[in-house]
Design an enzyme around this catalytic site. Structure first.
Site, short mmCIF file in Angstrom:
data_model
loop_
_atom_site.label_atom_id
_atom_site.label_comp_id
_atom_site.label_asym_id
_atom_site.label_seq_id
_atom_site.Cartn_x
_atom_site.Cartn_y
_atom_site.Cartn_z
CG ASP A 1 32.44 35.36 34.45
OD1 ASP A 1 31.39 35.24 33.78
OD2 ASP A 1 32.97 34.41 35.03
N GLY B 1 32.65 35.19 30.56
CA GLY B 1 32.48 33.81 30.10
C GLY B 1 33.80 33.20 29.70
N GLY B 2 34.81 34.01 29.50
CA GLY B 2 36.10 33.54 29.01
C GLY B 2 36.78 32.56 29.95
CG ASP C 1 40.29 38.28 30.84
OD1 ASP C 1 39.37 37.47 30.61
OD2 ASP C 1 40.78 38.43 31.97
N GLY D 1 44.24 37.41 35.40
CA GLY D 1 45.41 36.68 34.93
C GLY D 1 46.01 35.84 36.03
CG ASP E 1 35.23 36.64 42.23
OD1 ASP E 1 35.15 35.47 41.81
OD2 ASP E 1 36.04 37.46 41.75
CG HIS F 1 28.42 28.38 59.55
ND1 HIS F 1 28.30 29.01 60.78
CD2 HIS F 1 29.77 28.23 59.34
CE1 HIS F 1 29.50 29.19 61.30
NE2 HIS F 1 30.41 28.74 60.44
#
Ligand SMILES: [Zn+2]
Length: 487
Positions: free
Chosen positions: A163, A165-166, A268, A339, A388, A466
């Site tokens: 990503d 980092g934002g 963003d 967002g 994710d 698991h």
């Protein structure tokens, strides 16, 4: 009154912080909502609003190049269900293929916490998420560059995504005590076998404010480390040593170039859930400008990386549509949905119902930070390709195993003397669908409970493995169901 699921509560707290910050920051008016989306217009608008050297470079170009699929990043639809928008696809990256719908495990610091990367391969999970914010602070993106990139550094020659980092930077403004309480292991996962109870976490590939804070120095614990958000970027202090740092679209992309993941994301802005439409609209415009700058920086030196846009607009249909129109006019390689995703699972469902049909189907898409099973099942039917979340690995370390019968709290007294196969409680005791994890093959819940009570790290390793296997099987079932037109 029943508390809302933590995922949504977390989002709301994060959002409240974000608004407070952006209110302080100097705002630059966004482009008019009815502007012509022709690329040249976008660039003139962009150049007008920004004045640094990089941005002047952009004004010299009439437009971005037309999108051409890159040989190192291909996307193929294997089958579209006849019963829904669900689709099974194959994404090819320089470090291997990703079969979708896919669950993406979060390896915040380039590690899954408690288990080796090989568990991902065993669990049939192709893609791993890494968080730029954490890697920026430790060991530093230059260090990863020296090491030859993240794949060499962490010893995993498989697909990765980072990503900007934002998200974590914006998260720094969260009230530390509130977040800590909300993620307390005992309160987070009470073993209730109810899928609607605390089984999702909106953490955008992240993580880890709890982990952040738990590793932070005491003197920073109660402070808001987010200092300023302005048109140029976001300024914050390191939780490690208090150093002031600035993340801009350009610096985020440069860091992600050095880290070297196969898929990267633009910077963003995050907003709270219930801000005014005007505030949300301004934030969407800012995110568009930051994403445009990010893409421009990325295209200067692609380095066999793909960049997904991040679609914004909260739960407002008009703004989401505007975001899709703007971002699909630029040569991104795919589309992430970011967002605010609503205050509860029902709002997420409504959001996906109006959003997914307008996202082009010729590129991959990704739903950021959603990992609860009902939302994944619905997202798959709506055509989401990947998801994710740190949820499955995080709850594993805090006492919860995912199972066919809902979450199981292995700290409950009733499991202290369960010496039989874990599958008796967790399901899938036979056949091809049997869980292949070490816990299910070799151990018992009684042993797991003992290790946990003894604070033996192996407890967290077994539980994490698991839960990752469970997610891998769940996604494989979704893929099979699509291929058979069952969903
Ligand atoms: Zn298992």
């Amino acid at each position: 009154m029943r508390s809302p699921p933590l995922c949504w509560a977390f989002t709301e707290r994060l959002a409240m912080m974000t608004t407070a910050t952006t209110t302080r920051a100097t705002r630059i008016a966004g482009p008019p909502s009815n502007r012509n989306l022709h690329r040249g217009i976008i660039h003139r608008t962009f150049a007008h609003q920004n004045s640094s050297a990089d941005r002047k470079d952009i004004s010299k170009n009439d437009s971005f190049p037309e999108y051409v699929q890159k040989p190192f990043f291909t996307f193929e639809v294997l089958h579209e269900s006849k019963r829904s928008r669900a689709r099974a696809c194959k994404i090819t990256t320089p470090h291997g293929t990703i079969f979708t719908p896919a669950f993406v495990a979060v390896g915040t610091q380039g590690a899954l916490k408690a288990v080796p990367h090989s568990v991902l391969d065993d669990a049939n999970l192709d893609l791993m998420f890494a968080n730029t914010y954490h890697l920026l602070l430790q060991p530093g993106h230059e260090h990863l560059q020296k090491a030859g990139g993240i794949h060499k550094f962490i010893g995993r020659n498989r697909p990765t995504i980072s990503d900007s980092g934002g998200f974590q930077v914006f998260s720094l403004g969260l009230d530390a005590d509130e977040l800590d309480e909300s993620k307390s292991p005992n309160k987070n996962n009470n073993g209730n076998n109810n899928n609607n109870n605390n089984n999702g976490e909106r953490n955008h590939g992240g993580t880890g404010t709890k982990e952040l804070k738990s590793r932070g120095k005491t003197k920073h614990k109660q402070q808001n480390l987010l200092e300023k958000v302005d048109e140029d970027g976001v300024t914050f202090r390191s939780y490690r040593d208090g150093t002031t740092l600035k993340l801009t679209p350009e610096s985020s992309v440069q860091a992600q170039k050095n880290i070297g993941c196969d898929i990267i994301l633009p910077l963003d802005e995050l907003t709270k859930y219930d801000i005014s439409l005007q505030e949300l609209s301004e934030s969407v415009d800012r995110s568009h400008r930051w994403e445009t700058r990010s893409l421009y920086e990325h295209l200067k030196n692609v380095k066999e990386q793909a960049m997904y846009a991040i679609i914004h607009g909260g739960v407002d249909e008009r703004l989401r549509k505007k975001s899709v129109e703007y971002l699909t006019s630029l040569p991104f390689d795919g589309y992430a949905i970011g967002g605010s995703l609503g205050k509860n699972r029902e709002e997420l469902k409504e959001l996906l119902q109006f959003l997914m049909p307008i996202i082009p189907r010729d590129k991959p898409n990704h739903l950021l930070g959603i990992g609860d099973l009902p939302s994944i099942a619905h997202g798959v039917r709506m055509g989401v390709d990947s998801f994710d979340s740190a949820y499955p690995t995080q709850i594993a370390r805090h006492g919860t195993l995912l199972s066919e019968n809902g979450p199981v709290n292995y700290r409950k007294s009733e499991y202290r003397e369960h010496f039989g196969k874990p599958a008796e409680i967790l399901g899938n005791s036979s056949g091809d669908d049997e869980c292949k994890c070490l816990l299910c093959r070799k151990h018992s819940l009684s042993y797991l409970a003992h290790l946990d009570r003894a604070n033996e790290p192996m407890a967290w390793s077994l539980a994490t493995e698991h839960n990752l296997h469970f997610m891998g099987r769940t996604m494989e079932r979704h893929r099979q169901a699509i291929m058979n037109d069952e969903i």
